[in-house]
Design a protein around this motif. Sequence first.
Motif, PDB file in Angstrom:
ATOM      1  N   THR A 164      54.959 137.631 -16.248  1.00 24.57           N
ATOM      2  CA  THR A 164      54.426 136.499 -16.248  1.00 24.57           C
ATOM      3  C   THR A 164      54.933 135.426 -16.859  1.00 24.57           C
ATOM      4  O   THR A 164      55.313 134.272 -16.162  1.00 24.57           O
ATOM      5  CB  THR A 164      53.119 136.572 -16.926  1.00 24.57           C
ATOM      6  OG1 THR A 164      52.266 137.669 -16.406  1.00 24.57           O
ATOM      7  CG2 THR A 164      52.096 135.393 -16.625  1.00 24.57           C
ATOM      8  N   THR A 165      55.468 135.612 -18.100  1.00 27.01           N
ATOM      9  CA  THR A 165      56.624 134.588 -18.844  1.00 27.01           C
ATOM     10  C   THR A 165      57.674 134.194 -18.134  1.00 27.01           C
ATOM     11  O   THR A 165      58.075 132.928 -18.071  1.00 27.01           O
ATOM     12  CB  THR A 165      56.931 135.272 -20.271  1.00 27.01           C
ATOM     13  OG1 THR A 165      55.947 136.139 -20.644  1.00 27.01           O
ATOM     14  CG2 THR A 165      57.494 134.199 -21.055  1.00 27.01           C
ATOM     15  N   PHE A 166      58.174 135.204 -17.448  1.00 25.39           N
ATOM     16  CA  PHE A 166      59.367 134.805 -16.591  1.00 25.39           C
ATOM     17  C   PHE A 166      59.071 133.913 -15.103  1.00 25.39           C
ATOM     18  O   PHE A 166      59.610 132.795 -15.330  1.00 25.39           O
ATOM     19  CB  PHE A 166      60.063 136.028 -15.830  1.00 25.39           C
ATOM     20  CG  PHE A 166      61.036 135.862 -14.766  1.00 25.39           C
ATOM     21  CD1 PHE A 166      62.113 135.515 -15.002  1.00 25.39           C
ATOM     22  CD2 PHE A 166      60.872 136.263 -13.413  1.00 25.39           C
ATOM     23  CE1 PHE A 166      63.312 135.323 -14.367  1.00 25.39           C
ATOM     24  CE2 PHE A 166      61.742 136.033 -12.491  1.00 25.39           C
ATOM     25  CZ  PHE A 166      62.910 135.364 -12.897  1.00 25.39           C
ATOM     26  N   PHE A 167      58.078 134.174 -14.626  1.00 26.85           N
ATOM     27  CA  PHE A 167      57.479 133.017 -13.881  1.00 26.85           C
ATOM     28  C   PHE A 167      57.312 131.601 -14.327  1.00 26.85           C
ATOM     29  O   PHE A 167      57.456 130.714 -13.929  1.00 26.85           O
ATOM     30  CB  PHE A 167      56.045 133.517 -13.043  1.00 26.85           C
ATOM     31  CG  PHE A 167      55.402 132.576 -12.217  1.00 26.85           C
ATOM     32  CD1 PHE A 167      55.895 132.511 -10.832  1.00 26.85           C
ATOM     33  CD2 PHE A 167      54.428 132.014 -12.510  1.00 26.85           C
ATOM     34  CE1 PHE A 167      55.100 131.416  -9.943  1.00 26.85           C
ATOM     35  CE2 PHE A 167      53.558 131.080 -11.613  1.00 26.85           C
ATOM     36  CZ  PHE A 167      54.193 130.705 -10.547  1.00 26.85           C
ATOM     37  N   VAL A 168      56.360 131.663 -15.587  1.00 33.80           N
ATOM     38  CA  VAL A 168      56.159 130.297 -16.237  1.00 33.80           C
ATOM     39  C   VAL A 168      57.262 129.693 -16.691  1.00 33.80           C
ATOM     40  O   VAL A 168      57.456 128.434 -16.482  1.00 33.80           O
ATOM     41  CB  VAL A 168      55.013 130.680 -17.435  1.00 33.80           C
ATOM     42  CG1 VAL A 168      55.129 129.547 -18.246  1.00 33.80           C
ATOM     43  CG2 VAL A 168      54.012 131.187 -16.940  1.00 33.80           C
ATOM     44  N   VAL A 169      58.399 130.414 -17.060  1.00 28.97           N
ATOM     45  CA  VAL A 169      59.551 129.910 -17.629  1.00 28.97           C
ATOM     46  C   VAL A 169      60.408 129.093 -16.346  1.00 28.97           C
ATOM     47  O   VAL A 169      60.851 127.795 -16.503  1.00 28.97           O
ATOM     48  CB  VAL A 169      60.337 130.637 -18.347  1.00 28.97           C
ATOM     49  CG1 VAL A 169      61.818 130.063 -18.782  1.00 28.97           C
ATOM     50  CG2 VAL A 169      59.765 131.071 -19.785  1.00 28.97           C
ATOM     51  N   ILE A 170      60.466 130.180 -15.493  1.00 33.39           N
ATOM     52  CA  ILE A 170      61.259 129.625 -14.064  1.00 33.39           C
ATOM     53  C   ILE A 170      60.611 128.357 -13.528  1.00 33.39           C
ATOM     54  O   ILE A 170      61.309 127.417 -13.304  1.00 33.39           O
ATOM     55  CB  ILE A 170      61.321 130.708 -13.070  1.00 33.39           C
ATOM     56  CG1 ILE A 170      62.527 131.492 -13.436  1.00 33.39           C
ATOM     57  CG2 ILE A 170      61.827 130.092 -11.817  1.00 33.39           C
ATOM     58  CD1 ILE A 170      63.780 131.470 -13.112  1.00 33.39           C
ATOM     59  N   MET A 171      59.364 128.390 -13.415  1.00 33.49           N
ATOM     60  CA  MET A 171      58.583 127.157 -12.723  1.00 33.49           C
ATOM     61  C   MET A 171      58.870 126.059 -13.674  1.00 33.49           C
ATOM     62  O   MET A 171      58.783 124.698 -13.162  1.00 33.49           O
ATOM     63  CB  MET A 171      57.060 127.660 -12.500  1.00 33.49           C
ATOM     64  CG  MET A 171      57.016 128.760 -11.603  1.00 33.49           C
ATOM     65  SD  MET A 171      57.888 128.338 -10.010  1.00 33.49           S
ATOM     66  CE  MET A 171      57.139 127.308  -9.277  1.00 33.49           C
ATOM     67  N   GLY A 172      58.504 126.326 -15.102  1.00 30.86           N
ATOM     68  CA  GLY A 172      58.661 125.114 -15.916  1.00 30.86           C
ATOM     69  C   GLY A 172      59.981 124.433 -15.735  1.00 30.86           C
ATOM     70  O   GLY A 172      60.108 123.313 -15.946  1.00 30.86           O
ATOM     71  N   VAL A 173      61.122 125.401 -15.866  1.00 30.07           N
ATOM     72  CA  VAL A 173      62.547 124.740 -16.042  1.00 30.07           C
ATOM     73  C   VAL A 173      62.589 124.098 -14.396  1.00 30.07           C
ATOM     74  O   VAL A 173      63.131 122.811 -14.667  1.00 30.07           O
ATOM     75  CB  VAL A 173      63.505 125.987 -15.850  1.00 30.07           C
ATOM     76  CG1 VAL A 173      64.768 125.370 -15.460  1.00 30.07           C
ATOM     77  CG2 VAL A 173      63.629 126.403 -17.261  1.00 30.07           C
ATOM     78  N   ILE A 174      62.183 124.374 -13.517  1.00 27.41           N
ATOM     79  CA  ILE A 174      62.513 123.712 -12.276  1.00 27.41           C
ATOM     80  C   ILE A 174      61.676 122.545 -12.006  1.00 27.41           C
ATOM     81  O   ILE A 174      61.931 121.379 -11.929  1.00 27.41           O
ATOM     82  CB  ILE A 174      62.215 124.677 -10.980  1.00 27.41           C
ATOM     83  CG1 ILE A 174      63.084 125.834 -10.950  1.00 27.41           C
ATOM     84  CG2 ILE A 174      62.200 123.848  -9.536  1.00 27.41           C
ATOM     85  CD1 ILE A 174      62.865 126.815  -9.860  1.00 27.41           C
TER      86      ILE A 174
END
Lengths: 432, 278
Positions: free
Chosen positions: B197-207
């Motif tokens: 989940t964190t991976f998804f949140v961080v990736i979406m956040g960065v983009i």
Amino acid sequence: MKVLGNVHLSAKGALSLLSAPIILAACSSSSASTASPPSNQPVTITLSGWTSSPVEAQLLTKDLAGFSKKYPYIHVNYRPISGSGSNYESVLRTRFVAGDAPDVIYVNNGGESSTFMANNDLIPLNSYIKSTNFSIKDFYSSSLSLFEKGGKIYGIPKDQSPLALFYNTAMFAKAGITHPPTTWAQLAADAKLLTNPSQHVYGLINSVQEPRWAEFLYQAGGGVMNSSMTKFTLTSPASVKGYTYFVDLYKNGYATVPTTVGATWGGQAFGMGKAAMVLSGNWLIPFLNQTYPSIHFNTAVLPSGPANNLSLTFPVAYGITKDSKHPNAAWKLVSYLTSQSGMTRWMKLGLALPTRQSLVSLPYYKQHPVTQGLLSQLPHSIAWTFPPGFVQFSSTTMVDQTTLAIENKETPKQALINMQNGGQAILSSNNG
Amino acid sequence: MTLPAVLVLFLFTLGPALYAFFLSLFSWSLLNKMHYVGLSNFAFIFASHLFWTAVWNTASFAFIVVPTQTLVALFIAVLLNQNLPARGFLRLAFFFPAVSSSAVISIIFMWIYNKFGILNGLLAVVGIHGPNWLANPLFALKSIMIMNIWTTSGYFMVVFLSGLQAIPQNIYDAAEMDGANSWQRFSRITVPLLKPTTFFVVIMGVIGTLQMFDQSFILSGGTGGPLHSTTTLVLLIYQYIFSYGKVGYGAAVTVILFAFTMIATLIVNRWLGKSIEY
């Protein structure tokens, strides 16, 4: 950019108050088709412009109702383009790319209109002018020449407004000032007297866009560019003098930017009663009447600097785009709106001043003495314009440098040197 | 069956993306004929002060917003995963900004951040003389960061909530039996098991943060001001292409932004993207 080069003509007449007479004879080579469609066949045309305030859209809608009575078979879709700054032209640009630009558009004098003319996105109107015997002699040549290039006329000036001094009569009376300032020294003294930072009230509130300070350069005998628009003259001693006077008003605290009092533009700050004075155009009058009806104000010509009391004026024209499928109907609309009677009607709605010389003596102005300052300023004004390719420069670089200057982060002279260098760099790359 | 999807993808996503690469090699004002200029757009951009300002603004925006919004979202999610009174209402309240249009939120925040707005009014109550948030280059971008964190945290909170609820309760029960306190259960069970989940949140956040445009555009009136303090890369692209008619410059920045985004995504992928082991 190379492609934008070699186009100075639109700007040529702007700074020379003695513009060349318009030669109609040279225009007959225009190839615009005048083969009219069978008349009375219903057509729909689109009209787009920006709106100086929501009032403008209301007034124009009102005026268009008369057109549809006169030409019931021409349906006009009025589609104003909202948004601030250069948004209008950004939107138009995309419409041109899509080949779907409105039939009739507002053409302004300072932004990208010169680019639109240079790229033939607007059609020359000469053949229409000729075939319908539309007289253009009455137009101020300083306005008309902005929309003319190589003998071709790309726009019929619909109105204009110079910047004049709006002052809050109640605040002036309270401070014991009997008449608006007529000299730079009086302007500074009055502004000082009227400023009360603890009440968030300032003598003068204007943003630091170039059209709000360039007049001080002219008033000192300087200017932004030379009359042929081939060179910037921002660092001439007279220009430095005018600019320093403007910057000092802010540095001394008698003038400020609208955000200081929580406003988005000078006119709003004036309406809120936070500014005793503001430099603005005719468009402010209907805005104040509708939004801030309790404000008591009057207009006056700008105070004189060492050389004169020149101001800037902003003519706007109607142009017909190359994408128009019904240029004849579009021309009917343009000529309806800008004819002697059309402009008279538009003037009576009180948004702007005429571009026809004969209308300056309209009885309307006698009944509305508040416009007197603007009318008196008109003969002492220069049409605001830039050559193509200067939108970024005039809308950001010049604002940034002036912001730094009024915040005392660089000297006025340094700000002018930076602008001079930036402007010259664009000029040389345009010509390169 | 996949043909329509591929067509749509090519027409609306891949096609325009490839076109941006193509345009970055040309000089074009949208209105005139384009001509090939090689890599000179890139040379101009790399020498442009404004570009590096935009890079700095975008990077600092991402560096501050992504960790903050991730932590805030995780914190609220853990909190609202408990049996709190009015839990449903609170979840809705935090999620609400995510379903509102960012344009509307930006306009509301213009009033909040006004020199005489609500924020400065509240600060005045505790004796703080608030700055002119949006007109001061020192505060303008930070104001947008605060607004952005407020807007996106709610969305990521919901993502974290779903992640939390996928963690089997028996693991917590077993840990409790072994004497793990609540902090240990959080740091040793919740955080590692939330990694996908964190991976998804961080990736979406960065983009999302690298692409920030609308909030800067609205709050600065399209200028990226004051003094370019809110000019992000995407705002710069917009200005070059649509306001200034320099499509080549805009496309060149687009290509560079693509490279930045890809590098950032690869880094995050290396850091958080490994499959988890129980």
